[in-house]
Every structure is written in structure tokens, then in C-alpha cells.
Write an enzyme that holds these catalytic residues in place. Structure first.
Site, short mmCIF file in Angstrom:
data_model
loop_
_atom_site.label_atom_id
_atom_site.label_comp_id
_atom_site.label_asym_id
_atom_site.label_seq_id
_atom_site.Cartn_x
_atom_site.Cartn_y
_atom_site.Cartn_z
N SER A 51 0.82 -1.23 0.00
CA SER A 51 0.00 0.00 0.00
C SER A 51 0.84 1.27 0.00
O SER A 51 0.31 2.36 -0.15
CB SER A 51 -0.89 0.02 1.24
OG SER A 51 -0.09 0.29 2.39
N ASP A 152 -24.61 -1.58 3.60
CA ASP A 152 -23.81 -1.67 2.37
C ASP A 152 -24.70 -1.29 1.19
O ASP A 152 -25.26 -2.16 0.50
CB ASP A 152 -23.25 -3.08 2.21
CG ASP A 152 -22.18 -3.18 1.12
OD1 ASP A 152 -21.17 -3.87 1.33
OD2 ASP A 152 -22.37 -2.55 0.05
N THR A 180 -15.35 -0.25 4.67
CA THR A 180 -15.55 0.20 3.28
C THR A 180 -14.19 0.60 2.71
O THR A 180 -13.24 0.87 3.46
CB THR A 180 -16.47 1.44 3.21
OG1 THR A 180 -15.73 2.56 3.73
CG2 THR A 180 -17.74 1.24 4.02
N ARG A 213 -9.85 2.54 6.59
CA ARG A 213 -8.96 3.58 6.12
C ARG A 213 -9.18 4.84 6.94
O ARG A 213 -10.33 5.18 7.31
CB ARG A 213 -9.24 3.94 4.64
CG ARG A 213 -8.56 3.05 3.61
CD ARG A 213 -7.05 3.16 3.62
NE ARG A 213 -6.39 2.31 2.62
CZ ARG A 213 -6.07 1.04 2.80
NH1 ARG A 213 -6.40 0.44 3.94
NH2 ARG A 213 -5.43 0.36 1.87
N ASP A 233 -7.13 1.29 13.83
CA ASP A 233 -5.97 0.69 13.15
C ASP A 233 -5.56 1.51 11.93
O ASP A 233 -4.42 1.45 11.48
CB ASP A 233 -6.30 -0.74 12.71
CG ASP A 233 -5.14 -1.42 12.02
OD1 ASP A 233 -5.28 -1.79 10.83
OD2 ASP A 233 -4.05 -1.53 12.63
N GLU A 238 -1.22 8.84 7.88
CA GLU A 238 -0.22 7.86 8.33
C GLU A 238 1.14 8.17 7.67
O GLU A 238 1.17 8.58 6.51
CB GLU A 238 -0.65 6.44 7.91
CG GLU A 238 -1.85 5.93 8.66
CD GLU A 238 -2.29 4.55 8.18
OE1 GLU A 238 -1.60 3.97 7.34
OE2 GLU A 238 -3.35 4.10 8.63
N HIS A 255 -1.90 0.24 11.56
CA HIS A 255 -2.39 -0.28 10.28
C HIS A 255 -1.86 -1.69 10.03
O HIS A 255 -1.24 -1.97 9.00
CB HIS A 255 -1.96 0.67 9.16
CG HIS A 255 -2.75 0.48 7.90
ND1 HIS A 255 -3.08 1.51 7.06
CD2 HIS A 255 -3.26 -0.62 7.33
CE1 HIS A 255 -3.75 1.04 6.02
NE2 HIS A 255 -3.88 -0.26 6.17
N GLY A 258 -4.48 -6.23 8.76
CA GLY A 258 -4.38 -7.20 7.66
C GLY A 258 -3.03 -7.87 7.55
O GLY A 258 -2.70 -8.41 6.50
N1 LIG Z 1 -6.45 -2.33 8.18
C1 LIG Z 1 -5.99 -3.14 7.25
O1 LIG Z 1 -4.89 -3.68 7.36
C2 LIG Z 1 -6.84 -3.43 6.05
C3 LIG Z 1 -7.75 -2.50 5.57
N2 LIG Z 1 -8.54 -2.80 4.50
C4 LIG Z 1 -9.49 -1.79 4.04
O2 LIG Z 1 -10.80 -2.33 4.19
C5 LIG Z 1 -11.56 -2.09 3.01
C6 LIG Z 1 -12.55 -3.21 2.82
O3 LIG Z 1 -11.84 -4.40 2.49
P1 LIG Z 1 -12.64 -5.58 1.77
O4 LIG Z 1 -13.79 -6.00 2.61
O5 LIG Z 1 -11.63 -6.58 1.36
O6 LIG Z 1 -13.18 -4.84 0.47
P2 LIG Z 1 -14.47 -5.22 -0.38
O7 LIG Z 1 -14.39 -4.41 -1.62
O8 LIG Z 1 -14.62 -6.69 -0.46
O9 LIG Z 1 -15.69 -4.71 0.53
C7 LIG Z 1 -16.00 -3.34 0.66
C8 LIG Z 1 -17.52 -3.23 0.79
O10 LIG Z 1 -17.86 -1.87 1.07
C9 LIG Z 1 -19.05 -1.58 0.38
N3 LIG Z 1 -19.22 -0.12 0.28
C10 LIG Z 1 -18.68 0.71 -0.63
N4 LIG Z 1 -19.09 1.98 -0.39
C11 LIG Z 1 -19.87 1.93 0.73
C12 LIG Z 1 -20.58 2.90 1.50
N5 LIG Z 1 -20.60 4.18 1.16
N6 LIG Z 1 -21.26 2.48 2.60
C13 LIG Z 1 -21.27 1.18 2.96
N7 LIG Z 1 -20.64 0.20 2.26
C14 LIG Z 1 -19.95 0.59 1.16
C15 LIG Z 1 -18.90 -2.29 -0.95
O11 LIG Z 1 -20.16 -2.48 -1.57
C16 LIG Z 1 -18.25 -3.61 -0.50
O12 LIG Z 1 -19.22 -4.60 -0.25
C17 LIG Z 1 -10.52 -2.00 1.89
O13 LIG Z 1 -10.95 -1.18 0.83
C18 LIG Z 1 -9.29 -1.42 2.57
O14 LIG Z 1 -9.29 -0.02 2.43
C19 LIG Z 1 -8.51 -4.02 3.89
C20 LIG Z 1 -7.60 -4.97 4.31
C21 LIG Z 1 -6.65 -4.71 5.36
O1 LIG Z 2 -4.93 -4.37 2.11
C1 LIG Z 2 -5.04 -3.19 2.52
O2 LIG Z 2 -5.75 -2.31 2.00
C2 LIG Z 2 -4.27 -2.80 3.70
O3 LIG Z 2 -4.61 -1.85 4.39
C3 LIG Z 2 -3.02 -3.56 4.01
O4 LIG Z 2 -3.03 -3.99 5.35
C4 LIG Z 2 -1.85 -2.64 3.76
O5 LIG Z 2 -0.68 -3.35 4.02
P1 LIG Z 2 0.73 -2.58 3.89
O6 LIG Z 2 0.92 -2.23 2.46
O7 LIG Z 2 0.56 -1.33 4.68
O8 LIG Z 2 1.73 -3.52 4.42
#
Ligand SMILES: NC(=O)C1=CN([C@@H]2O[C@H](COP(=O)(O)OP(=O)(O)OC[C@H]3O[C@@H](n4cnc5c(N)ncnc54)[C@H](O)[C@@H]3O)[C@@H](O)[C@H]2O)C=CC1
Ligand SMILES: O=C(O)C(=O)[C@H](O)COP(=O)(O)O
Length: 375
Positions: A51, A152, A180, A213, A233, A238, A255, A258
Site C-alpha cells: 500500500s 452496504d 468500506t 482507512r 488501526d 499515516e 495499520h 491485515g
Molecule cells: N487495516 C488493514 O490492514 C486493512 C484495511 N482494509 C481496508 O478495508 C476495506 C474493505 O476491504 P474488503 O472487505 O476486502 O473490500 P471489499 O471491496 O470486499 O468490501 C468493501 C464493501 O464496502 C461496500 N461499500 C462501498 N461503499 C460503501 C458505503 N458508502 N457504505 C457502505 N458500504 C460501502 C462495498 O459495496 C463492499 O461490499 C478495503 O478497501 C481497505 O481499504 C482491507 C484490508 C486490510
Molecule cells: O490491504 C489493505 O488495503 C491494507 O490496508 C493492508 O493492510 C496494507 O498493508 P501494507 O501495504 O501497509 O503492508
């Protein structure tokens, strides 16, 4: 004599096993994601990132790159329109770390419930964004007996389903967790989705989790909002995160939700396999011999109550409070800690010896643990 194509692949050095995984496809150069610049890519055929690399015209113009693979899920650092217009193939490992994030949220909530003395099974959980992460979180929360409200709008419209609640209804839940993407335009844009009006509607008894995010929640307003607990998180700006909000948080992590070992590996292998397909090369998984062994089985000392027994198990998989301490003591450690994040395995990798508490056993099994007979 056929010319052997010697390709060059530039990879974020935070991609685990980068050299081993991609070696079969060409020369592998690794760099910290934040340090990857255009001059590193002039003769590169593929770029593999996480990222911390902003992928756009400034990075890629007039380079040889024809493949960009993201081993993470968020897309807010990728100019997808530029890649498409430039005929650069883009693949993102969607869902690779969803289970890791869902486990992080459940673990943090179980710790909070034990510390504040409440029973999670008596609480409602509002999930905003029910995709890969949100849907896994819902399943885990229901395993604990929680009632879930799901918000959603894109899915609700597409599926024409009444299984979803409005944002206002979802924000009435005891615990709210945001999952989201961070988007800045369109009818469902999420930038400041949880803003002044939404935060003002919350009571001081409620709990907010942001492992999605920074920027989805208005942090300036959140700082002025009294809640039972804030679990954060993902932050605005950041790694230079808001220190006042950090101090207010029950859990403040850099962060890493994941960042399970399995999540990082899944992201890498998903991109590797897509690159093999793109270059019509055979998939070579010989590198997998380097993987660490399964951890020793967990034995629960006190299983009298399901929630405290569950916390004992979760803490034996991963000391989540260390992820908080890492930046609470010194927030300058944000990036260093992330780049040197200690290995923690997802729950399905762990065996747990059956306890005398049948409810706890059922919850552990539903959460994915491998329940082992007591010999
Ligand atoms: N903290 C971390 O390490 C991580 C953070 N993330 C963040 O989490 C987000 C979600 O991850 P996933 O579930 O894999 O993505 P995803 O794309 O599978 O799910 C996101 C969901 O949010 C919904 N959505 C979009 N706009 C919306 C709104 N205004 N209100 C409500 N729902 C809405 C979409 O329809 C979708 O179902 C990612 O985009 C990423 O930014 C993801 C993985 C790791
Ligand atoms: O998959 C995402 O989106 C995330 O937020 C990941 O946890 C980001 O991983 P790094 O790139 O920060 O190691």
C-alpha cells in the site's frame, strides 16, 4: 537460437518471500515500497507493491512496466484509470487479508469486553461495508452470539435485498465497525462518511472500530466525541497520526489488522499466479518449502467462562496489545513496526485442545480453530 527473455521485476521489500516467489519469472529487485521511484522502473517489466507505493503516471510514464500487481486490497493508492489508458495490466489481491482483519476486530472486542466487564453476546454489531472483510466479521460475530446490523448500499441495490440497514440504523448498534474502501466520488463515496452529524448521533456507551482507512471517519470530530471505546488501526496522515486521538483510543495500532502471516502470503501468491498467467509461464511453488511449521497446540487453563477462555486462546495466538504498545510509547515507530511486524498466524492454523466448556469449544470451532481431542 531462441532469445531467452530475461525479465525484471521490482517488488516492495515488505512482500514476504519476494525473492523466492518471483525468482522463477526473472531478475527480482526489492526496495521499500515508499522508496520505489520512476528511475527504478525504466527497464522493469513488472511492479509488485503493497500500500505504500503511489501508482500513477509520475511513477510509470515512459518505463517498460506492463504489469502492476498489488498484494494488498485497498485501491486508493492506485490510479487505475491511468493504468487502463496506458494498457498496463493491473491485478489486486482482493480479499487476501480479509480474514486477518476480521480476526483483529474480534480479538480487540473480546479484549475490550473482558477489560470493561461486558458480555459480547449481549451486544449488537453494526458493520458498515459488508464485502470480504465485513462478511467474515459478521460470521465471527454471530459465532459469539452477537446480533449484526449490516450497511452496504451498493450491495443492497445490486441484490435488491432487505438484509441491509440504513447508515442511521446501523449507527445505533452498540459497536460499529467500518469496512468500506476509501472513495472520494460517486453516490457511495466514503470520505468522511462518519462525519460530524453521524458522530453527534452516537452515545457515550457506544464503541467505534476503524480498521478500514483513515479519512472514512472525521478524526477531528471523533476527538470531540465521547465513546465507551475507540479502536483505531487506520488513520489519517499515516504515519504522522493524531496523538490526541491515539491517547483517547482503547486500542491504537499501526495499520496492521491485515498483517497476519497468511494474509501477506496470500497477497503475494495471488499476484504471482496472475503474473505467471500474464506471461504464460508455469506456476512454480517450490518456494513453499521455506514456510514456518504450525505452532504448538494451545491448552486453555481456565475455560470456566466462554469469553475469558476465548481471550486466553486469542492472546496465545497473538499479543494484540503489543501492536498498541508499539506506537503508544513512541508513534515514530509506526512505519518501522509495520515493516518489521512479528509473524502471527491466523486462527485456522492453530490447534486448541478441547476444553470442558462445550460452548467455548463450539465457538472456537466456528471461529476456525482446529479443535483437538484431549488424549
Ligand atoms: N487495516 C488493514 O490492514 C486493512 C484495511 N482494509 C481496508 O478495508 C476495506 C474493505 O476491504 P474488503 O472487505 O476486502 O473490500 P471489499 O471491496 O470486499 O468490501 C468493501 C464493501 O464496502 C461496500 N461499500 C462501498 N461503499 C460503501 C458505503 N458508502 N457504505 C457502505 N458500504 C460501502 C462495498 O459495496 C463492499 O461490499 C478495503 O478497501 C481497505 O481499504 C482491507 C484490508 C486490510
Ligand atoms: O490491504 C489493505 O488495503 C491494507 O490496508 C493492508 O493492510 C496494507 O498493508 P501494507 O501495504 O501497509 O503492508
Amino acid at each position: 537460437m531462441t532469445q531467452i527473455v530475461q525479465r525484471k521485476i521490482v517488488v516492495d521489500d515488505a512482500v514476504p518471500y519476494a525473492k523466492s516467489i518471483f525468482a522463477s519469472l526473472g531478475e527480482v529487485d526489492t526496495l521499500p515500497g515508499r522508496d520505489i521511484q520512476r528511475e527504478h522502473l525504466l527497464d522493469a517489466d513488472a511492479l509488485i507493491i503493497r500500500s505504500r507505493t503511489q501508482v500513477n503516471e509520475a511513477l510509470l510514464a515512459d518505463t517498460a512496466v506492463k504489469f502492476v500487481g498489488s498484494t494488498v486490497v485497498g485501491l486508493d493508492h492506485i490510479d487505475q484509470n491511468y493504468l487502463q489508458d496506458s494498457n498496463i495490466h493491473f491485478y489486486s489481491a482482493q480479499g487476501c487479508n480479509a480474514n486477518s482483519v476480521a480476526e483483529f476486530v474480534i480479538h480487540a472486542l473480546v479484549l475490550l469486553a473482558e477489560e470493561q466487564g461486558f458480555d459480547l453476546s449481549q451486544k449488537t454489531l453494526g458493520i458498515i461495508g459488508v464485502g470480504h472483510v465485513g462478511s467474515r466479521l459478521e460470521k465471527k460475530a454471530k459465532a459469539l452470539g452477537m446480533h449484526c446490523l449490516l450497511n452496504d448500499p451498493p450491495r443492497a441495490r445490486q441484490e435488491n435485498s432487505n438484509a441491509f440497514s440504513s447508515l442511521e440504523e446501523t449507527l445505533q448498534a452498540d459497536i460499529i465497525s467500518v469496512h468500506t474502501p476509501l472513495t472520494f466520488d460517486g453516490r457511495d463515496k466514503t470520505h468522511l462518511l462518519i462525519g460530524k452529524e453521524q458522530l453527534a448521533s452516537l452515545s457515550s456507551e457506544q464503541i467505534l472500530v476503524n480498521a478500514a482507512r483513515g479519512g472514512i471517519v472525521n478524526e477531528n470530530e471523533l476527538k470531540n466525541t465521547q465513546l465507551a471505546a475507540k479502536i483505531i488501526d487506520c488513520w489519517e496522515n499515516e504515519p504522522n497520526i493524531d496523538q490526541e486521538l491515539l491517547q483517547q483510543s482503547f486500542m491504537a495500532t499501526p495499520h496492521i489488522a491485515g498483517h497476519s502471516f497468511e494474509a501477506k502470503l496470500a497477497g503475494s501468491t495471488m499476484v504471482y499466479e496472475n503474473l505467471c498467467h500474464f506471461w504464460n509461464e508455469k506456476i512454480d511453488n517450490n518456494w513453499q518449502t521455506e514456510l514456518p511449521p504450525r505452532p504448538d497446540p494451545i491448552e486453555v487453563v481456565n475455560s470456566d467462562h466462554w469469553q475469558s477462555g476465548l481471550l486466553e486462546v486469542l492472546q496465545k495466538t497473538h499479543l494484540i496489545k503489543n501492536d498498541d504498545a508499539a506506537i503508544r510509547e513512541n508513534s515514530d515507530q509506526f512505519e518501522r513496526y509495520r515493516r518489521n511486524y512479528p509473524i502471527h498466524r491466523e486462527w485456522y492454523i492453530h490447534g486448541v485442545k478441547k476444553t470442558k466448556n462445550q460452548k467455548l469449544n463450539l465457538i472456537l470451532e466456528t471461529l476456525g480453530f482446529d479443535l483437538l481431542p484431549v488424549l
